[in-house]
Enzyme design. Structure first.
Site, PDB file in Angstrom:
ATOM      1  N   HIS A  21      32.276 -50.933 -27.380  1.00 13.08           N
ATOM      2  CA  HIS A  21      32.408 -51.533 -28.598  1.00 13.08           C
ATOM      3  C   HIS A  21      32.410 -50.832 -29.664  1.00 13.08           C
ATOM      4  O   HIS A  21      32.862 -50.743 -30.811  1.00 13.08           O
ATOM      5  CB  HIS A  21      31.714 -52.920 -28.583  1.00 13.08           C
ATOM      6  CG  HIS A  21      32.260 -53.723 -27.404  1.00 13.08           C
ATOM      7  ND1 HIS A  21      33.020 -54.980 -27.641  1.00 13.08           N
ATOM      8  CD2 HIS A  21      32.235 -53.658 -26.086  1.00 13.08           C
ATOM      9  CE1 HIS A  21      33.576 -55.475 -26.653  1.00 13.08           C
ATOM     10  NE2 HIS A  21      32.915 -54.888 -25.618  1.00 13.08           N
ATOM     11  N   ASP A 113      32.970 -57.752 -34.670  1.00 11.47           N
ATOM     12  CA  ASP A 113      33.395 -57.779 -33.224  1.00 11.47           C
ATOM     13  C   ASP A 113      33.920 -59.211 -32.668  1.00 11.47           C
ATOM     14  O   ASP A 113      33.194 -60.030 -32.812  1.00 11.47           O
ATOM     15  CB  ASP A 113      32.457 -57.312 -31.839  1.00 11.47           C
ATOM     16  CG  ASP A 113      33.059 -56.778 -30.997  1.00 11.47           C
ATOM     17  OD1 ASP A 113      33.710 -57.559 -30.059  1.00 11.47           O
ATOM     18  OD2 ASP A 113      32.503 -55.679 -30.354  1.00 11.47           O
ATOM     19  N   SER A 279      30.334 -46.820 -19.233  1.00  8.23           N
ATOM     20  CA  SER A 279      29.062 -46.839 -19.422  1.00  8.23           C
ATOM     21  C   SER A 279      28.416 -48.425 -18.939  1.00  8.23           C
ATOM     22  O   SER A 279      27.009 -48.079 -18.842  1.00  8.23           O
ATOM     23  CB  SER A 279      28.931 -47.180 -20.948  1.00  8.23           C
ATOM     24  OG  SER A 279      29.628 -48.122 -21.325  1.00  8.23           O
TER      25      SER A 279
HETATM   26  N1  UDP Z   1      32.430 -41.735 -22.422  1.00 12.57           N
HETATM   27  C1  UDP Z   1      31.682 -40.454 -22.770  1.00 12.57           C
HETATM   28  N2  UDP Z   1      31.262 -39.918 -21.768  1.00 12.57           N
HETATM   29  C2  UDP Z   1      31.171 -40.096 -20.424  1.00 12.57           C
HETATM   30  C3  UDP Z   1      31.779 -41.405 -20.171  1.00 12.57           C
HETATM   31  C4  UDP Z   1      32.365 -42.122 -21.264  1.00 12.57           C
HETATM   32  O1  UDP Z   1      31.631 -40.091 -23.848  1.00 12.57           O
HETATM   33  O2  UDP Z   1      30.534 -39.558 -19.794  1.00 12.57           O
HETATM   34  C5  UDP Z   1      32.684 -42.507 -23.373  1.00 12.57           C
HETATM   35  C6  UDP Z   1      34.278 -42.673 -23.232  1.00 12.57           C
HETATM   36  O3  UDP Z   1      34.947 -41.496 -24.093  1.00 12.57           O
HETATM   37  C7  UDP Z   1      34.703 -44.030 -23.994  1.00 12.57           C
HETATM   38  C8  UDP Z   1      33.522 -44.977 -23.675  1.00 12.57           C
HETATM   39  O4  UDP Z   1      32.215 -44.037 -23.491  1.00 12.57           O
HETATM   40  O5  UDP Z   1      34.786 -43.956 -25.259  1.00 12.57           O
HETATM   41  C9  UDP Z   1      33.626 -45.993 -22.747  1.00 12.57           C
HETATM   42  O6  UDP Z   1      34.202 -47.104 -22.922  1.00 12.57           O
HETATM   43  P1  UDP Z   1      35.286 -47.651 -22.238  1.00 12.57           P
HETATM   44  O7  UDP Z   1      35.824 -48.739 -22.877  1.00 12.57           O
HETATM   45  O8  UDP Z   1      36.304 -46.716 -21.283  1.00 12.57           O
HETATM   46  O9  UDP Z   1      34.484 -48.195 -20.789  1.00 12.57           O
HETATM   47  P2  UDP Z   1      32.932 -48.989 -20.806  1.00 12.57           P
HETATM   48  O10 UDP Z   1      32.092 -48.252 -20.702  1.00 12.57           O
HETATM   49  O11 UDP Z   1      33.156 -50.170 -22.094  1.00 12.57           O
HETATM   50  O12 UDP Z   1      33.238 -49.811 -19.707  1.00 12.57           O
END
Ligand code: UDP
Length: 448
Positions: A21, A113, A279
């Site tokens: 987010h 948000d 994440s």
């Molecule tokens: N991300 C990153 N490095 C990593 C894994 C993820 O920078 O090793 C970033 C990715 O580019 C994205 C965010 O973390 O912008 C993850 O958001 P996403 O909506 O894909 O998944 P969530 O973490 O919310 O499940």
């Protein structure tokens, strides 16, 4: 707020405290700041303490969510976190707005948000212009809207569902929060409540672009004043004119010290599978093992992100494979990796940011959704944009090694590879056009 009048206006941006987010909303802050607006991003005190990289041009204000020392991990459970968060955070937000009232630069606008609809009521109390920021796809938003308004009942009767603006969806193409509704009650409430009072917001911002979700956006635009503002990635990846915008900023995870970029530099173009589940998602031990074996037997190079909290699950088979073809890192700069020409495909959980990043960078995907909105995003990856394949699960809900190997083969070497690559390239061009044409800030500011 006219664009000329907007210059110097102070905007407060308030994302839900999670990486997926923060990233798009922070990125949007940077674009507003580049148009001369004064921007403050409010996030939890805990996040301001642990964030690993700084952001220039944006003031970041820490406010209490009731868990200042440990964030969500400090709470007994995510549910306990949400319960207290929804009591403490509204008070903290109101205090921040009030304190700013007496400064030379009071806030004029709150971009909050959509997961925190109570923020709208606080903003109204202070007479602020309001925009609700949806960090998920419009398709997911539309499904949640239908459930909230009683147009789609839970439990959903299958085998398929037909909703306006959307392709026919199988039950497992719906968000997991919907088809698995008993498993995540507070989170289901959170996503449905996005529509609790949104008609009172001055506008809705969605991190998507028109051509990507054409039909559902047209349908939803009849209901609400929607503006598409995506893709909200750092502009260096979309538009080389903005050279210093390379990184999201405010990373909650320490990027790995491993020299993964050097490792990638040694690989041939299109030869590496990048594997990441974002994440939040946690894979079970059995799934980790199957994945490791599937990757190993595909015989391709792979770069796999396994977060520190998950590292005890790294299977032995992978440790053996590591020296040969695989590299495991705890976190990386995902955009830098996706933009690297050694990367041939992205095995992803289909979080919306990861999905739109891969679409915008033209990287074919192997979709392995885990929860939340990821299942619906996977449906679009495979069947609507046709930029990848989705792994099939067995009756235990596990993607087996043979299936993983098969999917890798299809995307990395099979007959479909060329077509998938062509489609991915087409979407990359359309994403760039969305940024070029959009001048998102200008459209947005003129109408706020
Ligand atoms: N991300 C990153 N490095 C990593 C894994 C993820 O920078 O090793 C970033 C990715 O580019 C994205 C965010 O973390 O912008 C993850 O958001 P996403 O909506 O894909 O998944 P969530 O973490 O919310 O499940």
């Amino acid at each position: 707020m006219k664009e000329e009048g907007a210059r110097g206006t102070h905007v407060l941006v308030f994302p839900f405290p999670a990486q997926g987010h923060i990233n798009p909303m922070l990125q949007f802050c940077k674009r507003l700041a580049s148009k001369g607006l004064k921007v403050t991003l409010a996030t939890t005190l805990f996040i301001t303490k642990i964030a690993h990289n700084e952001v220039s041009n944006i003031r970041v204000e820490g406010i209490s969510d009731g868990f200042d020392e440990g964030g969500m991990k400090e709470a007994e459970s995510p549910y306990a976190y949400l319960e207290r968060f929804q009591i403490v955070a509204p008070q903290s937000l109101a205090e921040l707005i009030e304190k700013q009232e007496s400064s030379g630069y009071p806030f004029r606008c709150l971009i909050y948000d959509s997961m925190m609809p109570w923020a709208l009521e606080i903003a109204k109390r202070f007479g602020l212009v309001t925009a609700s920021f949806f960090t998920q796809s419009c398709a997911n938003d539309a499904i949640y809207y239908n459930v909230k308004k009683g147009l789609l009942s839970i439990p959903v009767e299958g085998p398929t569902v037909s909703l306006p603006g959307l392709p026919i969806l199988g039950i497992h193409d719906l968000p997991a929060f919907i088809y698995n509704w008993e498993s995540y009650p507070p989170f289901l409430e959170l996503v449905l409540n996005q529509f609790q009072n949104v008609e009172k917001a001055d506008c809705l911002l969605i991190n998507t672009f028109d051509k990507l979700e054409d039909e559902v956006l047209k349908w939803m635009s009849k209901l609400y004043p929607i503006k598409t503002i995506g893709p909200t990635m750092p502009l260096i990846y979309l538009d080389n004119r903005v050279e210093d915008d390379k990184d999201y900023g405010l990373s909650l995870f320490q990027p790995s010290k491993e020299t993964y970029m050097d490792w990638l530099n040694m690989r041939e173009a299109g030869s590496v599978i990048y594997v990441s589940f974002g994440s939040f998602a946690e894979l079970g031990d059995e799934q980790m093992e199957e994945l490791a074996l599937g990757l190993k037997s595909s015989n391709h190079y792979f770069l796999w992100v396994v977060r520190k909290s998950e590292e005890n699950k790294i299977p032995k088979s992978l440790v053996e494979a590591k020296s040969e073809k695989g590299l495991v890192v705890a976190w990386c700069s995902q955009l830098e990796v996706l933009a690297h020409n050694a990367v041939g495909c992205f095995m992803t959980h289909c979080g919306w940011n990861s999905t739109i990043e891969a679409v915008s960078l033209g990287v074919p995907m192997i979709a392995m959704p885990q929860l939340a909105d990821q299942t619906t995003n996977a449906k679009f990856v495979e069947d609507v944009w046709e930029v990848g394949v989705r792994v099939k699960l067995d009756e235990k809900g596990i993607a087996r090694r043979e299936e993983i190997e098969q999917c890798v083969k299809e995307v990395m070497e099979g007959d479909r590879r060329e077509q998938i690559k062509k489609n991915a390239f087409r979407w990359k061009v359309l994403a760039k056009e969305a940024v070029d044409e959009g001048g998102i800030q200008i459209r947005t500011l003129k109408n706020l």
